[in-house]
Design a protein around this motif. Sequence first.
Motif, short mmCIF file in Angstrom:
data_model
loop_
_atom_site.label_atom_id
_atom_site.label_comp_id
_atom_site.label_asym_id
_atom_site.label_seq_id
_atom_site.Cartn_x
_atom_site.Cartn_y
_atom_site.Cartn_z
N ASN A 71 5.26 42.57 145.46
CA ASN A 71 6.29 42.47 146.49
C ASN A 71 6.41 43.69 147.38
OD1 ASN A 71 7.02 39.85 145.83
ND2 ASN A 71 8.62 40.50 144.38
N THR A 72 6.32 44.90 146.81
CA THR A 72 6.55 46.11 147.60
C THR A 72 5.48 47.16 147.28
OG1 THR A 72 7.94 47.27 145.98
CG2 THR A 72 9.03 45.70 147.46
N TYR A 185 9.89 33.49 144.80
CA TYR A 185 10.06 33.11 146.19
C TYR A 185 9.21 31.87 146.49
CZ TYR A 185 12.04 37.80 146.73
OH TYR A 185 12.81 38.94 146.60
N SER A 241 12.47 42.84 143.61
CA SER A 241 12.58 41.94 144.76
C SER A 241 11.86 42.54 145.97
CB SER A 241 14.05 41.70 145.11
OG SER A 241 14.62 42.89 145.63
N LYS A 242 11.67 41.74 146.99
CA LYS A 242 10.98 42.19 148.20
C LYS A 242 11.77 43.25 148.96
CE LYS A 242 8.42 37.91 149.12
NZ LYS A 242 8.18 36.81 150.08
#
Length: 387
Positions: A71-72, A185, A241-242
């Motif tokens: 995600n990151t 997601y 999370s993103k």
Amino acid sequence: MRKLSVLALSLVLILSACAPNFGKQNSTGQTEEKTKGQAIIPKYNISDNYYRTILPFQPGEARGLVVNNINTRYDLNEFEMGLMRIAQNSFDTDKYYFREGQEIKAKTVKLWLNRKYTDAQLTEKGLKAPDNIGLNPVDTGPAGEPSSPLYLAHLLEHDYLTKDDNGNVKLAGVTIGLALNSIYYYRVQQGEGFIEKEKKIDFAEMDREGKKIAEEVVKRVRGIKSLEEVPITIALFQQQSKTSVVPGNFFAYTTVDKGSSSLNGWEKLDEKYYLFPSTDAQEAHRDDVTAFLNFKQDVEEYFPNFNGVIGRAFYTGDQLQDLNITIPIQFYGKTEGVGFAQYVTGLVIEHFPKYLSVSVNVTSVDGPEALIVKKANETEPFVYIYQ
């Protein structure tokens, strides 16, 4: 005023937690040792925290996939470097050499990351039965609303090699990281377009499914000829999370003995990153946050063009191990930057305990301005002023 020490490029790489680049050996004064024409092993190891890397460099089979599935950038860095940190429990940095994963092929990784498909779904996707080897659960839900989340986001392999008395290197062990989703997601159609929705995955559910996937991965890995006998370490990573500004963390790992397909007991890892300042950090580690806020306040009093101070703190258990601080600020001359770096260096010594590793990155709109690093149990920080 404390003396400023200009860091060599290799030290900058260590302190910014980046993987070392052994390709530019002339610039760091490294020498090389050639092993029977099969590989080049740098003689110089920049830190006991890193492995020497087999050269010439061979990119991992799954190179590029990790960027699409993690995600990151924070998660990406911690997934790679954290897996190397876990490997040190099984593979000593003095004895073993590192190579990016070569044994689990890219096509295999892609197929493993898929869902399991029904016969109808296989036909719809134009796939054949041998390709139906996804490690994520089958989706039997209505269109756009999955019946279950994707648990496995990515699989990363690291190889560890040893050298014999004749200078020949051979594969002696592997580590495999499984990146698991804490938030799933997915896209659903709305009108002529799509919207992204998300589903939170409980930790207990993620832990359970991750361990089931790990057992299956080990069975499949033993079916790869080059991996039939080597010891395996497999670790579970919870990605964030993103929108997270701190990375996720590894929360469990296990080992598999040479030639075995049975997992040894799972070892729990109590690691976590916190954003300073934040409510979560304040509730969990009040004293550490107070020290950071005092540091932040003194920074604000010094310079009128202050934009904010942000910290990323790494804990094992309740013990703060590493604090990385970013100070974005606008300078109107180089001498201002030098003076500010000198002042912040003094604050680092004043506000943070000797046992703690602290790094401070001072940036402006023009890019990085200064890097200040205090290693654990060292009183004199190193300071690098970017030219």
